[in-house]
Design a protein around this motif. Structure first.
Motif, PDB file in Angstrom:
ATOM      1  N   THR B 138       0.859  -1.188   0.000  1.00 43.11           N
ATOM      2  CA  THR B 138       0.000   0.000   0.000  1.00 43.11           C
ATOM      3  C   THR B 138       0.893   1.236   0.000  1.00 43.11           C
ATOM      4  OG1 THR B 138      -0.139   0.096   2.409  1.00 43.11           O
ATOM      5  CG2 THR B 138      -1.823  -1.176   1.283  1.00 43.11           C
ATOM      6  N   ILE B 139       0.592   2.152  -0.909  1.00 43.23           N
ATOM      7  CA  ILE B 139       1.423   3.340  -1.103  1.00 43.23           C
ATOM      8  C   ILE B 139       0.534   4.568  -1.028  1.00 43.23           C
ATOM      9  CG2 ILE B 139       2.974   4.524  -2.704  1.00 43.23           C
ATOM     10  CD1 ILE B 139       3.846   1.888  -3.755  1.00 43.23           C
ATOM     11  N   GLY B 140       0.759   5.384   0.004  1.00 44.04           N
ATOM     12  CA  GLY B 140      -0.112   6.529   0.240  1.00 44.04           C
ATOM     13  C   GLY B 140       0.075   7.657  -0.767  1.00 44.04           C
ATOM     14  N   ALA B 141      -0.793   8.636  -0.649  1.00 38.46           N
ATOM     15  CA  ALA B 141      -0.799   9.769  -1.574  1.00 38.46           C
ATOM     16  C   ALA B 141       0.530  10.509  -1.558  1.00 38.46           C
ATOM     17  CB  ALA B 141      -1.922  10.724  -1.188  1.00 38.46           C
ATOM     18  N   GLY B 142       0.988  10.913  -2.744  1.00 40.74           N
ATOM     19  CA  GLY B 142       2.144  11.793  -2.821  1.00 40.74           C
ATOM     20  C   GLY B 142       3.486  11.135  -2.604  1.00 40.74           C
ATOM     21  N   VAL B 143       3.522   9.821  -2.499  1.00 39.58           N
ATOM     22  CA  VAL B 143       4.809   9.121  -2.340  1.00 39.58           C
ATOM     23  C   VAL B 143       5.587   9.176  -3.644  1.00 39.58           C
ATOM     24  CG1 VAL B 143       5.798   6.781  -2.085  1.00 39.58           C
ATOM     25  CG2 VAL B 143       4.078   7.603  -0.459  1.00 39.58           C
ATOM     26  N   ALA B 144       6.936   9.199  -3.542  1.00 40.20           N
ATOM     27  CA  ALA B 144       7.786   9.095  -4.739  1.00 40.20           C
ATOM     28  C   ALA B 144       8.762   7.937  -4.551  1.00 40.20           C
ATOM     29  CB  ALA B 144       8.552  10.398  -4.946  1.00 40.20           C
ATOM     30  N   LEU B 145       8.840   7.087  -5.562  1.00 37.54           N
ATOM     31  CA  LEU B 145       9.797   5.968  -5.552  1.00 37.54           C
ATOM     32  C   LEU B 145      10.718   6.121  -6.761  1.00 37.54           C
ATOM     33  CD1 LEU B 145       7.416   2.899  -4.890  1.00 37.54           C
ATOM     34  CD2 LEU B 145       8.533   4.382  -3.209  1.00 37.54           C
ATOM     35  N   GLY B 146      12.042   6.150  -6.512  1.00 37.30           N
ATOM     36  CA  GLY B 146      12.992   6.314  -7.607  1.00 37.30           C
ATOM     37  C   GLY B 146      13.096   5.082  -8.489  1.00 37.30           C
ATOM     38  N   VAL B 155       4.400  -4.398   1.788  1.00 38.75           N
ATOM     39  CA  VAL B 155       5.059  -3.207   2.331  1.00 38.75           C
ATOM     40  C   VAL B 155       4.038  -2.079   2.423  1.00 38.75           C
ATOM     41  CG1 VAL B 155       6.768  -1.404   1.799  1.00 38.75           C
ATOM     42  CG2 VAL B 155       7.338  -3.847   1.486  1.00 38.75           C
ATOM     43  N   SER B 156       4.117  -1.283   3.504  1.00 39.64           N
ATOM     44  CA  SER B 156       3.211  -0.135   3.666  1.00 39.64           C
ATOM     45  C   SER B 156       4.021   1.159   3.681  1.00 39.64           C
ATOM     46  CB  SER B 156       2.446  -0.227   4.990  1.00 39.64           C
ATOM     47  OG  SER B 156       1.754  -1.441   5.097  1.00 39.64           O
ATOM     48  N   ILE B 157       3.685   2.067   2.780  1.00 35.94           N
ATOM     49  CA  ILE B 157       4.338   3.378   2.779  1.00 35.94           C
ATOM     50  C   ILE B 157       3.268   4.443   2.946  1.00 35.94           C
ATOM     51  CG2 ILE B 157       5.860   4.947   1.512  1.00 35.94           C
ATOM     52  CD1 ILE B 157       7.076   2.609   0.121  1.00 35.94           C
ATOM     53  N   TYR B 158       3.427   5.259   3.982  1.00 36.01           N
ATOM     54  CA  TYR B 158       2.436   6.307   4.266  1.00 36.01           C
ATOM     55  C   TYR B 158       2.637   7.504   3.318  1.00 36.01           C
ATOM     56  CZ  TYR B 158       0.871   4.352   8.825  1.00 36.01           C
ATOM     57  OH  TYR B 158       0.324   3.596   9.835  1.00 36.01           O
ATOM     58  N   ALA B 159       1.631   8.344   3.290  1.00 27.51           N
ATOM     59  CA  ALA B 159       1.591   9.503   2.391  1.00 27.51           C
ATOM     60  C   ALA B 159       2.837  10.375   2.522  1.00 27.51           C
ATOM     61  CB  ALA B 159       0.348  10.339   2.694  1.00 27.51           C
ATOM     62  N   GLY B 160       3.324  10.831   1.392  1.00 27.14           N
ATOM     63  CA  GLY B 160       4.337  11.876   1.373  1.00 27.14           C
ATOM     64  C   GLY B 160       5.778  11.430   1.492  1.00 27.14           C
ATOM     65  N   CYS B 161       6.046  10.150   1.693  1.00 26.46           N
ATOM     66  CA  CYS B 161       7.438   9.699   1.859  1.00 26.46           C
ATOM     67  C   CYS B 161       8.131   9.572   0.506  1.00 26.46           C
ATOM     68  CB  CYS B 161       7.462   8.359   2.599  1.00 26.46           C
ATOM     69  SG  CYS B 161       6.778   8.493   4.271  1.00 26.46           S
ATOM     70  N   VAL B 174       7.221  -0.951   7.296  1.00 24.41           N
ATOM     71  CA  VAL B 174       6.265   0.157   7.361  1.00 24.41           C
ATOM     72  C   VAL B 174       7.062   1.459   7.386  1.00 24.41           C
ATOM     73  CG1 VAL B 174       4.408   1.251   8.673  1.00 24.41           C
ATOM     74  CG2 VAL B 174       4.594  -1.251   8.623  1.00 24.41           C
ATOM     75  N   ILE B 175       6.851   2.275   6.396  1.00 27.91           N
ATOM     76  CA  ILE B 175       7.621   3.518   6.256  1.00 27.91           C
ATOM     77  C   ILE B 175       6.672   4.703   6.360  1.00 27.91           C
ATOM     78  CG2 ILE B 175       9.070   4.868   4.669  1.00 27.91           C
ATOM     79  CD1 ILE B 175      10.028   2.173   3.526  1.00 27.91           C
ATOM     80  N   GLY B 176       6.909   5.535   7.374  1.00 32.66           N
ATOM     81  CA  GLY B 176       6.139   6.769   7.462  1.00 32.66           C
ATOM     82  C   GLY B 176       4.980   6.756   8.436  1.00 32.66           C
ATOM     83  N   ALA B 177       4.886   5.729   9.298  1.00 35.49           N
ATOM     84  CA  ALA B 177       3.851   5.780  10.338  1.00 35.49           C
ATOM     85  C   ALA B 177       4.175   6.933  11.294  1.00 35.49           C
ATOM     86  CB  ALA B 177       3.787   4.449  11.102  1.00 35.49           C
ATOM     87  N   ASP B 178       3.188   7.317  12.081  1.00 37.67           N
ATOM     88  CA  ASP B 178       3.362   8.443  13.001  1.00 37.67           C
ATOM     89  C   ASP B 178       4.470   8.162  14.011  1.00 37.67           C
ATOM     90  OD1 ASP B 178       1.303   9.801  11.842  1.00 37.67           O
ATOM     91  OD2 ASP B 178      -0.140   9.421  13.432  1.00 37.67           O
ATOM     92  N   GLY B 179       5.320   9.161  14.251  1.00 38.61           N
ATOM     93  CA  GLY B 179       6.236   9.100  15.366  1.00 38.61           C
ATOM     94  C   GLY B 179       5.463   9.125  16.678  1.00 38.61           C
ATOM     95  N   PHE B 180       6.175   8.825  17.751  1.00 33.60           N
ATOM     96  CA  PHE B 180       5.545   8.680  19.065  1.00 33.60           C
ATOM     97  C   PHE B 180       5.690  10.005  19.795  1.00 33.60           C
ATOM     98  CE2 PHE B 180       5.312   6.442  23.315  1.00 33.60           C
ATOM     99  CZ  PHE B 180       4.076   5.840  23.107  1.00 33.60           C
ATOM    100  N   GLY B 181       4.734  10.896  19.586  1.00 31.98           N
ATOM    101  CA  GLY B 181       4.827  12.230  20.159  1.00 31.98           C
ATOM    102  C   GLY B 181       3.528  12.651  20.809  1.00 31.98           C
ATOM    103  N   PHE B 182       3.581  12.918  22.106  1.00 33.80           N
ATOM    104  CA  PHE B 182       2.398  13.295  22.867  1.00 33.80           C
ATOM    105  C   PHE B 182       2.781  14.316  23.917  1.00 33.80           C
ATOM    106  CE2 PHE B 182       1.947   8.982  21.410  1.00 33.80           C
ATOM    107  CZ  PHE B 182       0.688   8.966  20.857  1.00 33.80           C
TER     108      PHE B 182
END
Lengths: 342, 342, 342
Positions: B138-146, B155-161, B174-182
């Motif tokens: 699954t490849i999210g919106a706006g991803v670029a692969l060379g 493989v899962s790639i989140y938007a924008g990576c 999994v590339i681009g999941a949310d970092g752990f920030g609270f």
């Protein structure tokens, strides 16, 4: 499903005491058990818990039968008996056979096989009778899965890997990805070593969720029959794990390590590469195994935790352990000198 | 595929000794090699193994040529040479180009690209030539692969990576999941910090199975060119890993850590956040890095494992290390007093 | 989206100093901020960084307002304020409602729900309003997901598990796989204990990428409301994690452990089974928790890392700590003897 106590002892053995016509439909823990359930007591030291149970029957060892107010099945291994009874009462749910219309299958499939929606089965794959390929699994070319093997959804198996019969693989597991092998150029760049071996998995192996088992570099990575792998374990290339070993969650095993038969490895342990652990060795959780283990027995290498301030005070000394040993030796010499004089 | 020894040295260099017309079709380990295979010996101290080999040719360093009973290719870096030859003999299998009918692609795709069954490619995705998107990726919106980047199945790639060229990503990553920030409220509840950065991955990076790389909180998480990440590695938000670093399985890196170029990190090591490891530092397996490393070299912080009873006896002392140091100091004072008197 | 400073303080509170009509469209770090962005300073000791900022407004604590050359919003908890403002400026992207034609859904679905391509939703599943099921997720029979819960792509949920409202699950997470439970036969073979419990997850929980949470053996595994789990965490069967606890990446928790409310667990920590950690305890990264923690506070059990040669010299002593303690005691006795004589 409901079975009588008489049916249970007829099939599983044990000595029944009480009304054998009672029906059992579920397993329950001693404290939460109600009518129609079977509970068990594996450790005689908790025998006092028996008094309050509302289970219809308790599976226990012969010496505590007298403490139990309800029907009992006495057996020398209550936990093992409980496992078998629970399997009888809780047969695994099986999806209906057939290939789902949203699956993509490029190999012939026996009628008894179930392939879920979104699954992909590549060319030259051999599936045994009653195999279950869960939704969204991917199975590369040339893979073989033995009869009654079950893949839960989202399992990935790379080309050429072979699994035995009755293997159970949980979601997110990845079998056969490339091992971590690179040669280094003088400028520090890495040149990939193609990983041309396979993963070979024996009968009756269970593989936990998100566990990864890498394919061999030249030879194969081998998981022998009956091995149980918990979740999130990493098995490097060319590792061999002996039959009936059991590894708890988050264990990491580096390339070419060999783990003996019936070993147990605690959670989070790290096993370095190119070493050998003999049969029947037991490694504690969190232990780093940095050299071979030649004798069976239990091995541990972890540090105690403490309140943070106590830890600061004590563990800062670790940087000076060598100096402490030197001071002790110097003291011994000075005292010997004084003792000579006195 | 089969190539002659003459072909090999013409392309890869090295000094051939023996019949250059012999055909090689595979790589094999020294002990299991047969006719038509090339083996290698990287460590001269194992030169005795050469005598029994049945390989057609052995790649080795010049000083052991004389010990080898079959044809040889001498080179100062046999392992590197072996890597290159193995790449030549084992070109990666590539699925046919085209978008599978069971894929869902919402962006334009070059004809040379392969998108497998069950894959989803979101809107505004840019795929380079010869990209392979495996089944069920699954490849999210706006991803670029060379160009020439390959994603194995699942493989899962989140938007924008953004991934560079010739990147290889294994299943379950999994590339681009949310970092752990609270942020924490006074009652202990957590308020999520939106993670609005991206993951940027350079050329020639390899990412292992089930490895996770979180997107940045405000800025980006960056993996520079040539980095090799093994399986089940966790990379926190805003981490930067320098070019050609190599990290073994199960490493965890907390947020905003910076790892230098060409560093190597052993399996299961934990790198805490907001610290910096300089270029060319090497961290041993199982080590916790709790502060920055400013000088290149090797660093270790692990404890030896022992038979469990020995461990109990020795490691219980860790709770009293500070008291031991105090006792040594007291002894030193008392001896000094006695020495003064004598 | 752009909002004025006046709008911000009207909704989120705080004391505005400066032109309230300025428009803010994004959050940025202090050093990289430009016009139209809001930055924040949470730690007053970095107040010198304020002088150079180009942000339109800085969120900070009242005592540093005077140091800031641009507009300010003063609040006692700047980081919390920043989190809330960032949530406002960065609403999560939501896919359009509806069931994708390449999804397979075997249960009724509210109109507000989005089910992505390749997802499978089994029978007897209950989905709340506005639930998002990402591409290639698999949801077993009888699962319940509360309103506004979001599953990113490639999440696997086994049959019977229940998630609350506003739960966020990242890719590759596996919820409800079998716990690791086996009884051992006398010949060393393992007999599986069917895992018949569920996973119950409260409201407002976040679950990281490739995290695994096993179903209970007999009872349930429970994650209470507001818990935050980072990536690659393993939660064993029958674990209970108290409300608003936060666990960093790569933590492993063995079966039947209980973790208190508002606890924090650092990355890579291992929590053994059948123990209890009380409320408001904090475990440092890399610590092995091998017994219960009864008092709140911070706990640590890690070793310092050193240059490899220093480590060799110091840590080899760990094998002889017990002998060192014995030597100290012997020295004490010998000195006492000498002191008596002198």
């Amino acid at each position: 499903m409901a079975i009588t106590l008489n049916d249970i002892v007829a099939r599983l053995g044990g000595e029944l005491s009480g009304d054998g016509s009672q029906l059992i439909h579920a397993i329950a823990p001693l404290e939460g058990a109600g009518p129609g359930t079977a509970a068990f007591l594996s450790n005689p030291k908790y025998r006092k818990q028996l008094a309050a149970t509302a289970a219809s029957v308790v599976i226990l060892s012969p010496e505590v039968v007298a403490d139990c107010p309800v029907a009992t099945i006495a057996t020398p291994q209550p936990y093992l008996y409980f496992a078998r009874l629970s399997q009888w009462l809780n047969p695994p749910a099986r999806p209906a056979p057939g290939v789902h219309e949203l699956a993509r299958v490029e190999s012939p499939v026996p009628d008894s096989v179930s392939v879920g929606p979104g699954a992909w089965v590549g060319p030259n794959v051999v599936l045994g009778e009653n195999v279950v390929v869960g939704a969204n699994c991917t199975i590369g070319a040339g893979v073989a899965l033995g009869a009654d093997t079950v893949l839960h959804p989202n399992v990935s198996i790379y080309a050429g890997c072979c699994l035995g019969q009755r293997v159970l693989v949980h979601s997110g597991a990845v079998i056969g990805a490339d091992g971590f092998g690179f040669a280094r150029e003088s400028d520090g760049c890495w040149v990939k070593i193609p990983q041309v071996g396979r993963v070979l998995i024996g009968d009756d192996v269970e593989i936990g969720a998100n566990t990864t088992i890498d394919r061999g570099a030249l030879g194969d990575t081998v998981i022998e029959e009956g091995v149980k792998l918990d979740n999130q374990i990493q098995v490097g290339h060319n590792v061999r794990i002996g039959a009936h070993a059991a590894l708890a969650g988050c264990v990491g095993i580096a390339g070419s390590a060999r783990i003996g038969r019936r070993c147990t490895i605690g959670g989070g342990a790290i096993i370095l590469g190119h070493l050998e652990i003999t049969d029947d060795a037991h490694v504690s959780a969190g232990t780093l195994v940095a050299k071979s283990i030649s004798n069976k027995g239990s091995y541990t290498g972890t540090v105690p935790f403490m309140a943070h301030d106590d830890w600061l005070r004590n563990f800062s000394r670790l940087r000076h352990l060598d100096a402490m040993a030197d001071k002790i030796r110097a003291l011994e010499n000075r005292i010997a000198e004084l003792e000579k004089k006195s």
